[in-house]
Design a protein around this motif. Structure first.
Motif, PDB file in Angstrom:
ATOM      1  N   SER A 109      -1.751  14.824  -7.697  1.00 54.08           N
ATOM      2  CA  SER A 109      -1.371  13.458  -7.361  1.00 54.08           C
ATOM      3  C   SER A 109      -0.577  13.499  -6.076  1.00 54.08           C
ATOM      4  CB  SER A 109      -0.544  12.817  -8.484  1.00 54.08           C
ATOM      5  OG  SER A 109      -0.262  11.461  -8.194  1.00 54.08           O
ATOM      6  N   GLY A 154      -1.646  11.160  -0.927  1.00 49.61           N
ATOM      7  CA  GLY A 154      -2.797  10.582  -1.613  1.00 49.61           C
ATOM      8  C   GLY A 154      -4.094  10.936  -0.906  1.00 49.61           C
ATOM      9  N   TRP A 183      -7.389  13.386  -2.297  1.00 53.00           N
ATOM     10  CA  TRP A 183      -8.793  12.995  -2.109  1.00 53.00           C
ATOM     11  C   TRP A 183      -9.547  14.106  -1.381  1.00 53.00           C
ATOM     12  CZ3 TRP A 183     -11.745   9.424  -4.219  1.00 53.00           C
ATOM     13  CH2 TRP A 183     -11.215   8.183  -4.642  1.00 53.00           C
ATOM     14  N   PRO A 191      -4.401   9.554  -6.785  1.00 54.38           N
ATOM     15  CA  PRO A 191      -3.861   9.224  -5.465  1.00 54.38           C
ATOM     16  C   PRO A 191      -3.165   7.863  -5.469  1.00 54.38           C
ATOM     17  CG  PRO A 191      -6.225   8.873  -5.498  1.00 54.38           C
ATOM     18  CD  PRO A 191      -5.855   9.409  -6.852  1.00 54.38           C
ATOM     19  N   VAL A 213     -10.852   9.999 -11.241  1.00 58.19           N
ATOM     20  CA  VAL A 213      -9.825   9.468 -10.339  1.00 58.19           C
ATOM     21  C   VAL A 213      -9.166   8.255 -10.975  1.00 58.19           C
ATOM     22  CG1 VAL A 213      -9.369   8.431  -8.076  1.00 58.19           C
ATOM     23  CG2 VAL A 213     -11.101  10.250  -8.301  1.00 58.19           C
ATOM     24  N   ALA A 234      -6.543   5.786  -9.314  1.00 60.36           N
ATOM     25  CA  ALA A 234      -5.856   5.503  -8.055  1.00 60.36           C
ATOM     26  C   ALA A 234      -4.988   4.258  -8.191  1.00 60.36           C
ATOM     27  CB  ALA A 234      -6.878   5.325  -6.933  1.00 60.36           C
ATOM     28  N   HIS A 258      -2.621   1.242  -5.789  1.00 60.00           N
ATOM     29  CA  HIS A 258      -2.373   0.659  -4.463  1.00 60.00           C
ATOM     30  C   HIS A 258      -1.726  -0.714  -4.621  1.00 60.00           C
ATOM     31  CE1 HIS A 258      -3.828   2.162  -0.457  1.00 60.00           C
ATOM     32  NE2 HIS A 258      -3.201   1.046  -0.093  1.00 60.00           N
ATOM     33  N   GLN A 263      -8.422   2.468   0.280  1.00 60.35           N
ATOM     34  CA  GLN A 263      -8.617   3.185  -0.978  1.00 60.35           C
ATOM     35  C   GLN A 263      -9.710   2.532  -1.822  1.00 60.35           C
ATOM     36  OE1 GLN A 263      -6.073   6.212  -3.178  1.00 60.35           O
ATOM     37  NE2 GLN A 263      -5.062   4.268  -3.590  1.00 60.35           N
ATOM     38  N   LEU A 311      -9.237   1.885  -9.930  1.00 64.19           N
ATOM     39  CA  LEU A 311      -8.182   1.553  -8.980  1.00 64.19           C
ATOM     40  C   LEU A 311      -7.283   0.504  -9.598  1.00 64.19           C
ATOM     41  CD1 LEU A 311      -6.877   1.692  -6.153  1.00 64.19           C
ATOM     42  CD2 LEU A 311      -8.560   0.005  -5.399  1.00 64.19           C
TER      43      LEU A 311
END
Length: 244
Positions: free
Chosen positions: A139, A145, A149, A164, A182, A184, A186, A198, A214
């Motif tokens: 992480s 981040g 990736w 990330p 993943v 993620a 944001h 992202q 995400l």
């Protein structure tokens, strides 16, 4: 098993600056986090890092999951205290317990995370600690981040999953990481790394058959790491991942 590291001295850590925050007393079940200079074959200089060992590590002869945490651009330099400013190493210092080994390395000023160097670092950690090779997690925030990736795309066999935070990636390369799940994070008000930076790799990974989600925080700027690393679902999700 012999550990290939040097314990950093207190003066070397201090670097003439005060602690970023007073550490809270650890809980009775907290692990320990200490500063190391870790010799890594193939790298010219030892890697400065915080190394966290969970409670029970020294007495339980079993392999443990490993989390590698990559900091952002503001924590680069030679003062390791910077790395404990945000994210898991900060929480570990404040007494939070983690059910995994954790390595939080530091970049020199002006440098970026390099996948081959991270692959070599993982090799050194596996030589010195009891690590479950099928449960290596990564992480990072912002520049970190992006680093996780890139690591997943270059060496997908290293990682069971990545998380990330306010990161970014080249959507044209992420399909190489389709076997790496993943999660993620944001903020939709991020003016430093726009949300689209992202969204694109997450969508690309989904399109080529990868498992990616995400989590978007409305109204949150670049500091999406504060809610992300306090997300109660993140730790169980990471622990559930096993390399395919």
């Amino acid at each position: 098993m012999q550990r290939r590291h040097l314990l950093l001295s207190a003066p070397a850590l201090a670097g003439g600056c005060a602690l970023l925050e007073p550490p809270a007393p650890p809980s009775a079940h907290a692990g320990s986090q200490r500063a190391l200079a870790l010799a890594v074959p193939g790298l010219a200089e030892p890697v400065r890092c915080w190394l966290y060992e969970p409670a029970g590590y020294a007495t339980q002869g079993r392999p443990w999951p490993l989390l590698v945490f990559l900091h952002g651009s503001g924590e680069r330099g030679s003062e390791l205290e910077r790395v404990a400013a945000h994210g898991p190493p900060r929480h570990a210092r404040a007494g939070r317990s983690y059910p995994w080994l954790m390595c939080s390395p530091q970049l020199d000023a002006g440098r970026r995370w390099q996948p081959d160097a991270l692959h070599a670092l993982l090799g050194a950690l596996r030589q010195g600690w009891h690590i479950d090779a099928t449960r290596v997690l990564a992480s990072g925030l912002s520049l970190g981040g992006a680093g996780v990736w890139d690591w997943a795309a270059a060496h997908p066999q290293d990682l069971a999953a990545i998380a990330p935070v306010c990161g970014y990636a080249d959507a044209r390369t992420v399909c190489a990481a389709r076997a790496v799940p993943v999660r993620a994070y944001h903020g939709d008000a991020d003016s430093v790394v726009p949300l689209a930076a992202q969204q694109a790799p997450v969508a690309a990974l989904q399109a080529c058959g990868g498992q990616a989600e995400l989590i978007v925080y409305p109204g949150v700027g670049h500091d999406s790491w504060t809610p992300a690393y306090n997300d109660p679902a993140l730790q169980p999700w990471l622990l559930a991942q096993v390399r395919r």
